[in-house]
Design a protein around this motif. Structure first.
Motif, PDB file in Angstrom:
ATOM      1  N   GLN A 116      -0.757   5.076   0.489  1.00  0.00           N
ATOM      2  CA  GLN A 116      -2.299   5.384   0.314  1.00  0.00           C
ATOM      3  C   GLN A 116      -2.512   5.979   2.372  1.00  0.00           C
ATOM      4  O   GLN A 116      -2.636   5.632   2.313  1.00  0.00           O
ATOM      5  CB  GLN A 116      -2.345   3.670   0.078  1.00  0.00           C
TER       6      GLN A 116
ATOM      7  N   LEU B 258       0.746  -0.877   0.101  1.00  0.00           N
ATOM      8  CA  LEU B 258       0.313   0.291  -0.417  1.00  0.00           C
ATOM      9  C   LEU B 258       1.488   1.539  -0.251  1.00  0.00           C
ATOM     10  O   LEU B 258       0.262   2.412   0.488  1.00  0.00           O
ATOM     11  CB  LEU B 258      -0.992   0.290   1.279  1.00  0.00           C
TER      12      LEU B 258
ATOM     13  N   PHE C 256      -5.781   6.198   3.011  1.00  0.00           N
ATOM     14  CA  PHE C 256      -6.190   4.512   3.525  1.00  0.00           C
ATOM     15  C   PHE C 256      -5.737   4.524   4.907  1.00  0.00           C
ATOM     16  O   PHE C 256      -6.697   4.022   6.354  1.00  0.00           O
ATOM     17  CB  PHE C 256      -5.837   3.891   2.378  1.00  0.00           C
TER      18      PHE C 256
END
Length: 171
Positions: A71, A68, A74
Protein backbone atom coordinates in the motif's frame (compact mmCIF):
# COMPACT_ATOMS: atom_id res chain seq x y z
CA UNK A 1 19.18 43.58 18.83
CA UNK A 2 15.47 44.30 18.85
CA UNK A 3 12.99 41.98 20.46
CA UNK A 4 11.69 40.96 17.02
CA UNK A 5 15.21 40.03 15.84
CA UNK A 6 15.81 37.97 18.99
CA UNK A 7 12.56 36.10 18.32
CA UNK A 8 13.53 35.38 14.71
CA UNK A 9 16.98 34.22 15.80
CA UNK A 10 15.44 31.87 18.35
CA UNK A 11 13.04 30.43 15.76
CA UNK A 12 15.96 30.10 13.33
CA UNK A 13 18.00 28.17 15.92
CA UNK A 14 15.10 25.84 16.64
CA UNK A 15 14.60 25.25 12.90
CA UNK A 16 18.31 24.65 12.33
CA UNK A 17 18.52 22.16 15.21
CA UNK A 18 15.42 20.39 13.86
CA UNK A 19 16.88 20.19 10.34
CA UNK A 20 20.28 18.94 11.54
CA UNK A 21 18.74 16.18 13.66
CA UNK A 22 16.40 15.10 10.84
CA UNK A 23 19.32 15.01 8.42
CA UNK A 24 21.52 13.00 10.77
CA UNK A 25 18.70 10.53 11.45
CA UNK A 26 18.11 9.96 7.74
CA UNK A 27 21.85 9.63 7.05
CA UNK A 28 22.36 7.12 9.88
CA UNK A 29 19.32 5.11 8.82
CA UNK A 30 20.33 5.01 5.16
CA UNK A 31 23.95 4.16 6.03
CA UNK A 32 22.92 1.19 8.19
CA UNK A 33 20.54 -0.02 5.49
CA UNK A 34 23.32 0.22 2.89
CA UNK A 35 25.52 -1.90 5.20
CA UNK A 36 22.71 -4.43 5.54
CA UNK A 37 22.25 -4.56 1.77
CA UNK A 38 26.00 -5.06 1.23
CA UNK A 39 26.77 -7.55 4.00
CA UNK A 40 23.59 -9.46 4.85
CA UNK A 41 22.24 -12.03 2.40
CA UNK A 42 18.46 -11.82 2.09
CA UNK A 43 16.67 -13.75 4.87
CA UNK A 44 19.85 -15.30 6.32
CA UNK A 45 20.19 -14.77 10.08
CA UNK A 46 23.48 -13.80 11.72
CA UNK A 47 24.02 -13.47 15.45
CA UNK A 48 24.62 -9.88 16.59
CA UNK A 49 24.03 -9.96 20.36
CA UNK A 50 23.79 -13.71 21.09
CA UNK A 51 20.43 -14.70 22.49
CA UNK A 52 19.10 -11.16 22.17
CA UNK A 53 19.43 -9.67 18.67
CA UNK A 54 20.20 -11.21 15.31
CA UNK A 55 20.68 -9.55 11.96
CA UNK A 56 18.41 -10.78 9.17
CA UNK A 57 17.70 -8.66 6.12
CA UNK A 58 14.17 -8.66 4.82
CA UNK A 59 12.35 -6.49 2.33
CA UNK A 60 9.24 -5.09 3.94
CA UNK A 61 6.52 -4.02 1.49
CA UNK A 62 4.16 -3.02 4.29
CA UNK A 63 4.17 -1.73 7.85
CA UNK A 64 5.01 -3.39 11.16
CA UNK A 65 3.73 -6.95 11.59
CA UNK A 66 3.34 -7.25 7.79
CA UNK A 67 0.23 -5.06 7.73
CA UNK A 68 -0.82 -3.12 4.63
CA UNK A 69 1.47 -4.98 2.22
CA UNK A 70 2.04 -3.06 -1.01
CA UNK A 71 0.00 0.00 0.00
CA UNK A 72 2.69 2.53 -1.03
CA UNK A 73 0.25 5.36 -1.80
CA UNK A 74 -1.14 5.01 1.73
CA UNK A 75 2.39 5.22 3.23
CA UNK A 76 3.25 8.24 1.09
CA UNK A 77 0.05 9.95 2.23
CA UNK A 78 0.58 9.18 5.91
CA UNK A 79 4.20 10.39 5.78
CA UNK A 80 3.14 13.60 4.01
CA UNK A 81 0.35 14.22 6.55
CA UNK A 82 2.71 13.70 9.49
CA UNK A 83 5.33 16.00 7.95
CA UNK A 84 2.74 18.71 7.26
CA UNK A 85 1.40 18.48 10.81
CA UNK A 86 4.92 18.75 12.26
CA UNK A 87 5.68 21.79 10.09
CA UNK A 88 2.43 23.36 11.34
CA UNK A 89 3.38 22.64 14.97
CA UNK A 90 6.87 24.07 14.48
CA UNK A 91 5.45 27.18 12.81
CA UNK A 92 3.02 27.78 15.70
CA UNK A 93 5.42 26.75 18.46
CA UNK A 94 6.20 29.47 21.01
CA UNK A 95 9.86 30.45 21.03
CA UNK A 96 10.70 29.20 24.50
CA UNK A 97 13.45 26.84 25.60
CA UNK A 98 10.78 24.78 27.35
CA UNK A 99 9.67 23.48 23.95
CA UNK A 100 13.14 22.32 22.87
CA UNK A 101 12.49 18.68 23.98
CA UNK A 102 9.40 18.71 21.75
CA UNK A 103 11.39 20.09 18.79
CA UNK A 104 14.09 17.44 19.23
CA UNK A 105 11.52 14.67 19.55
CA UNK A 106 9.66 15.83 16.46
CA UNK A 107 12.97 15.78 14.59
CA UNK A 108 13.56 12.12 15.51
CA UNK A 109 10.00 11.25 14.46
CA UNK A 110 10.38 12.95 11.08
CA UNK A 111 13.92 11.61 10.60
CA UNK A 112 12.63 8.07 11.05
CA UNK A 113 9.60 8.62 8.83
CA UNK A 114 11.74 10.11 6.06
CA UNK A 115 14.33 7.32 6.36
CA UNK A 116 11.68 4.72 5.60
CA UNK A 117 10.12 6.95 2.93
CA UNK A 118 13.49 7.07 1.13
CA UNK A 119 13.43 3.26 0.96
CA UNK A 120 9.87 3.13 -0.31
CA UNK A 121 10.60 5.68 -3.03
CA UNK A 122 14.02 4.30 -4.09
CA UNK A 123 13.48 0.54 -3.63
CA UNK A 124 9.73 -0.03 -3.44
CA UNK A 125 10.19 -1.61 0.00
CA UNK A 126 11.81 -0.90 3.35
CA UNK A 127 15.03 -2.66 4.34
CA UNK A 128 14.65 -4.18 7.83
CA UNK A 129 17.45 -6.11 9.51
CA UNK A 130 17.25 -6.18 13.34
CA UNK A 131 15.41 -9.13 14.88
CA UNK A 132 14.73 -9.20 18.63
CA UNK A 133 15.03 -12.87 19.61
CA UNK A 134 13.40 -13.18 23.08
CA UNK A 135 9.94 -12.29 21.78
CA UNK A 136 8.21 -12.65 18.45
CA UNK A 137 8.71 -9.08 17.27
CA UNK A 138 8.79 -7.79 13.68
CA UNK A 139 12.18 -7.25 12.06
CA UNK A 140 12.99 -3.53 12.22
CA UNK A 141 15.58 -0.90 11.28
CA UNK A 142 17.15 2.29 12.63
CA UNK A 143 14.33 4.50 11.29
CA UNK A 144 11.81 2.32 13.16
CA UNK A 145 13.84 2.81 16.34
CA UNK A 146 13.69 6.60 15.91
CA UNK A 147 9.91 6.57 15.33
CA UNK A 148 9.20 4.15 18.21
CA UNK A 149 11.43 6.00 20.69
CA UNK A 150 9.90 9.34 19.64
CA UNK A 151 6.41 7.94 20.27
CA UNK A 152 7.45 6.73 23.74
CA UNK A 153 9.08 10.07 24.57
CA UNK A 154 5.93 11.90 23.39
CA UNK A 155 3.90 9.97 25.94
CA UNK A 156 6.38 10.85 28.69
CA UNK A 157 6.50 14.52 27.66
CA UNK A 158 2.73 14.84 27.48
CA UNK A 159 2.15 12.99 30.76
CA UNK A 160 4.94 14.36 32.91
CA UNK A 161 6.62 17.42 31.38
CA UNK A 162 4.07 19.62 29.63
CA UNK A 163 0.73 20.83 30.90
CA UNK A 164 -2.33 20.81 28.68
CA UNK A 165 -2.47 24.62 28.54
CA UNK A 166 1.06 24.70 27.09
CA UNK A 167 -0.43 23.44 23.83
CA UNK A 168 -3.02 26.18 23.49
CA UNK A 169 -0.88 27.56 20.63
CA UNK A 170 -2.31 24.77 18.45
CA UNK A 171 -5.90 26.05 18.77
Amino acid sequence: MTEKNETACSKARMSLLFAVIVGLCVLLDQWTKRLALQHLPLETARSFLPGLVELIRIENHGAAFGMLQGQMIFFYGITAAICLFVVYVLYRLPEKKRYMPLVINLAFLIGGALGNLCDRVMRGSVVDFFSFIPISFPVFNVADIFVTCAAAVFILLFCFYYKEEEFSFLK
